[in-house]
Scaffold this motif. Structure first.
Motif, PDB file in Angstrom:
ATOM      1  N   TRP A  43      48.739  -6.274  39.206  1.00  0.00           N
ATOM      2  CA  TRP A  43      48.863  -5.180  40.163  1.00  0.00           C
ATOM      3  C   TRP A  43      47.801  -4.146  39.826  1.00  0.00           C
ATOM      4  O   TRP A  43      47.209  -4.167  38.750  1.00  0.00           O
ATOM      5  CB  TRP A  43      50.260  -4.545  40.109  1.00  0.00           C
ATOM      6  N   ASP A  47      47.711  -0.182  44.717  1.00  0.00           N
ATOM      7  CA  ASP A  47      48.808  -0.775  45.490  1.00  0.00           C
ATOM      8  C   ASP A  47      49.868   0.261  45.849  1.00  0.00           C
ATOM      9  O   ASP A  47      50.673   0.036  46.758  1.00  0.00           O
ATOM     10  CB  ASP A  47      49.461  -1.916  44.700  1.00  0.00           C
ATOM     11  N   SER A  50      49.564   1.508  49.632  1.00  0.00           N
ATOM     12  CA  SER A  50      50.156   0.670  50.675  1.00  0.00           C
ATOM     13  C   SER A  50      51.678   0.756  50.634  1.00  0.00           C
ATOM     14  O   SER A  50      52.343   0.733  51.684  1.00  0.00           O
ATOM     15  CB  SER A  50      49.697  -0.783  50.517  1.00  0.00           C
ATOM     16  N   ALA A  51      52.252   0.889  49.431  1.00  0.00           N
ATOM     17  CA  ALA A  51      53.705   1.032  49.318  1.00  0.00           C
ATOM     18  C   ALA A  51      54.175   2.333  49.954  1.00  0.00           C
ATOM     19  O   ALA A  51      55.186   2.363  50.676  1.00  0.00           O
ATOM     20  CB  ALA A  51      54.122   0.980  47.851  1.00  0.00           C
ATOM     21  N   LEU A  74      58.503  -4.527  50.340  1.00  0.00           N
ATOM     22  CA  LEU A  74      57.600  -4.109  49.273  1.00  0.00           C
ATOM     23  C   LEU A  74      57.334  -5.312  48.381  1.00  0.00           C
ATOM     24  O   LEU A  74      58.272  -5.933  47.864  1.00  0.00           O
ATOM     25  CB  LEU A  74      58.209  -2.977  48.443  1.00  0.00           C
ATOM     26  N   ARG A  77      53.703  -6.469  43.576  1.00  0.00           N
ATOM     27  CA  ARG A  77      52.551  -5.642  43.203  1.00  0.00           C
ATOM     28  C   ARG A  77      52.792  -4.184  43.591  1.00  0.00           C
ATOM     29  O   ARG A  77      52.554  -3.263  42.800  1.00  0.00           O
ATOM     30  CB  ARG A  77      51.284  -6.150  43.885  1.00  0.00           C
ATOM     31  N   GLU A  78      53.260  -3.969  44.815  1.00  0.00           N
ATOM     32  CA  GLU A  78      53.499  -2.606  45.292  1.00  0.00           C
ATOM     33  C   GLU A  78      54.620  -1.938  44.510  1.00  0.00           C
ATOM     34  O   GLU A  78      54.546  -0.741  44.195  1.00  0.00           O
ATOM     35  CB  GLU A  78      53.822  -2.637  46.783  1.00  0.00           C
TER      36      GLU A  78
END
Length: 216
Positions: A43, A47, A50-51, A74, A77-78
């Motif tokens: 990750w 990220d 985007s979350a 989600l 990674r997020e």
């Protein structure tokens, strides 16, 4: 002095002695400085952006500005990026490395920080300036396993509360339960385990490698 008062005095002394012995065992135990196995998760801190965009969709639904009903997803990674950012900003806990694995119904968190970072509550915060810098900088691994519970709110009115329920907690290779961590972290501890969510959120479910958020 009455016998009842004497009994209370000895009880208080006993509690203090037990707490001192337990605390000494915990922090002098070599096990807390031993590194556990670490399963790296890919990750990046980017990220988190985007979350946050996905979580903003929940705010829009709660305000009646979005009519979408599909689940908000989600990725693992997020979730890692968002959790690392939240822990750093809210609890001043910075980990390197850091990783969260998402499996059906639960998460497993593991990360390495410095001993001084977790000594935030009284009396640890008061004695921290007098401790050797080398000791405060000693790396310590935190491991936790648990799930997310939700106390629903009212859409467009009252926010709900998401709570992290921890079932296992370790420092290094030493299982310690959650109460020692709550004590040493002090006032920051409750903020790490609960946060407000829009009232439109119906449930939060952890699945393999993702978190599913459903709304009403």
């Amino acid at each position: 002095m009455k016998m009842g008062c004497v009994g209370c005095l000895f009880l208080v002394i006993g509690i203090i002695f037990f707490a001192a012995v337990a605390g000494g065992f915990l922090f002098l135990s070599g096990n807390i400085f031993e590194a556990p196995p670490f399963d790296a998760v890919e990750w990046s801190r980017g990220d988190a952006s985007s979350a946050q965009s996905k979580l903003y969709e929940l705010v829009q639904r709660d305000a009646g500005q979005s009519t979408r009903q599909d689940p908000v997803l989600l990725s693992e990674r997020e979730a890692n990026a968002l959790a690392a950012q939240y822990l750093a900003q809210t609890g001043h806990l910075r980990f390197e490395p850091f990783g969260i694995r998402l499996t059906q119904g639960q998460f497993t968190l593991r990360g390495r920080t410095q001993l001084g970072s977790i000594l935030q509550g009284p009396p640890f915060a008061q004695i921290r300036p007098y401790l050797p810098a080398a000791q405060l900088a000693r790396p310590v691994w935190i491991s936790a396993r648990g799930y997310v519970a939700l106390d629903q709110g009212a859409p467009g009115k009252n926010p709900g509360t998401a709570r992290v329920v921890v079932s296992e907690f370790s420092l290094g290779r030493q299982p310690v339960g959650t109460w020692p961590f709550s004590i040493v972290m002090g006032p920051a501890s409750p903020k790490l385990f609960r946060w407000s969510v829009p009232g439109t959120v119906r449930d939060v479910e952890i699945e393999d490698r993702r978190i599913v958020i459903r709304t009403r």
